[in-house]
Design a protein around this motif. Structure first.
Motif: not given
Length: 125
Positions: A19, A51, A56-57, A59, A70, A72-74, A80-81, A83
């Motif tokens: 990750r 992303i 977060g839309d 992708p 995958t 993703s973001r926080d 941003v990650y 995986q």
């Protein structure tokens, strides 16, 4: 100005997972899209995933990683990650996090304004 910094790379065996994290700082409110790129020795920098920063839309993934990676973001953590599962030797590269204005994810490296220093991912057979 926006600063980004990647972490989480390492040496793993084929089939393993990693990750990657991308921490952003500075004027992150101006960022609309975050992407991951990678560059292997002797190869051009390649778009991996992207992303929308705020929602977060949208992708988007390069075909070779679909179903395995995958993004993703926080937003609360300005992170941003990526995986990465079922890693393959051909995934070996330096991975970069990048940010750009504008809400459309694109695969063109030149469209991104801010770049991290890269983190090495090595996948042994």
């Amino acid at each position: 100005q926006v600063q980004v910094a990647e972490s989480g790379g390492g040496l793993v065996q084929a089939g393993d997972s990693l990750r990657l994290s991308c921490a952003a700082s500075g004027r992150t409110f101006s960022t609309a899209t975050v992407g991951w790129f990678r560059q292997a020795p002797g190869k051009e920098r390649e778009f991996v995933a992207g992303i929308s920063w705020w929602s977060g839309d949208r992708p988007s993934y390069v075909d070779s990683v679909k179903g395995r990676f995958t993004i993703s973001r926080d937003h609360a953590k300005n992170s941003v990650y990526l995986q990465m599962n079922s890693l393959k030797p051909e995934d070996t590269a330096i991975y970069y996090c990048a940010a750009k204005s504008g809400g459309i994810v694109v695969d063109r490296a030149g469209a991104y304004d801010y770049w991290g220093q890269g983190t090495q991912v090595t996948v042994s057979p």
